[in-house]
Design a protein around this motif. Sequence first.
Motif, mmCIF file in Angstrom:
data_model
loop_
_atom_site.group_PDB
_atom_site.id
_atom_site.type_symbol
_atom_site.label_atom_id
_atom_site.label_comp_id
_atom_site.label_asym_id
_atom_site.label_seq_id
_atom_site.Cartn_x
_atom_site.Cartn_y
_atom_site.Cartn_z
ATOM 1 N N VAL A 211 0.848 -1.186 0.000
ATOM 2 C CA VAL A 211 0.000 0.000 0.000
ATOM 3 C C VAL A 211 0.888 1.242 0.000
ATOM 4 O O VAL A 211 1.833 1.348 0.778
ATOM 5 C CB VAL A 211 -0.945 -0.005 1.222
ATOM 6 N N PRO A 212 0.657 2.183 -0.923
ATOM 7 C CA PRO A 212 1.576 3.327 -1.109
ATOM 8 C C PRO A 212 1.457 4.410 -0.035
ATOM 9 O O PRO A 212 1.098 5.550 -0.305
ATOM 10 C CB PRO A 212 1.170 3.854 -2.491
ATOM 11 N N VAL A 216 1.956 9.844 0.781
ATOM 12 C CA VAL A 216 1.451 10.941 1.615
ATOM 13 C C VAL A 216 2.552 11.946 1.935
ATOM 14 O O VAL A 216 2.312 13.157 1.990
ATOM 15 C CB VAL A 216 0.847 10.394 2.924
ATOM 16 N N SER A 217 3.764 11.451 2.132
ATOM 17 C CA SER A 217 4.858 12.320 2.573
ATOM 18 C C SER A 217 5.894 12.617 1.490
ATOM 19 O O SER A 217 6.788 13.437 1.706
ATOM 20 C CB SER A 217 5.566 11.692 3.774
#
Length: 226
Positions: A211-212, A216-217
């Motif tokens: 899951v990527p 988000v960062s």
Amino acid sequence: MNDINHLLFGIYPYIAFTVFLVGSLIRYDREPYTWKSSSSQLLEKKWLRRGILPFHVGVIAILGGHFVGLLTPHEVWHTLGVSAPFKQKVAMGMGGVFGVVCLYGMTILLIRRFTNERIRATTAKMDIVILLMLYAQLLLGLTSIFVSAGHMDGEEMLKLMSWTQNIVTLNGSLAASYIAQVHIIYKLHVFLGMSLFLVFPFSRLVHIWSVPVKYVSRSYQIVRAR
């Protein structure tokens, strides 16, 4: 009967989780090019978009609810002033809502996969097995809501919580004793859930490990027009 109960709910969970973890590691190491979701978006987009979002929203919410509800110790709920009957009502309500959302999305995805010739031609046997297992598990979960409505004292939920927490703390014998007297619907739901962990490394479900979250960062990618 006690021996069968111990085998299915005291020993089998550890077999399933061992295959789940070790099988995933071996596949990642030996077959990295098969580590993918095998998306069929290029073959058909319209119905995929209609089904994929409610399916994933429902699944994530249901898994999150199971994780928090089953693994949080009884003492924590008691300290927070949450009674077993109230917790059961919340679980039935939230599980019902997100279960229906997931069922809607998954029904679309199943119909799409079985009726679209191009997608059907690229579907592996394991894809069919996983889809049918997930669908059956979802139906069992929704059916268990009606079973729960017949006894709102929260006792069977407490037994399922005790089973889960004792499995996690490696006390399989005690865990099996807690689940011995619960309704058959719950037992089927638990057994099929363990079986999904067992077949996980041999299916496209392995993409869940990837899951990527880092998206988000990570820094923004600059894309310029030609």
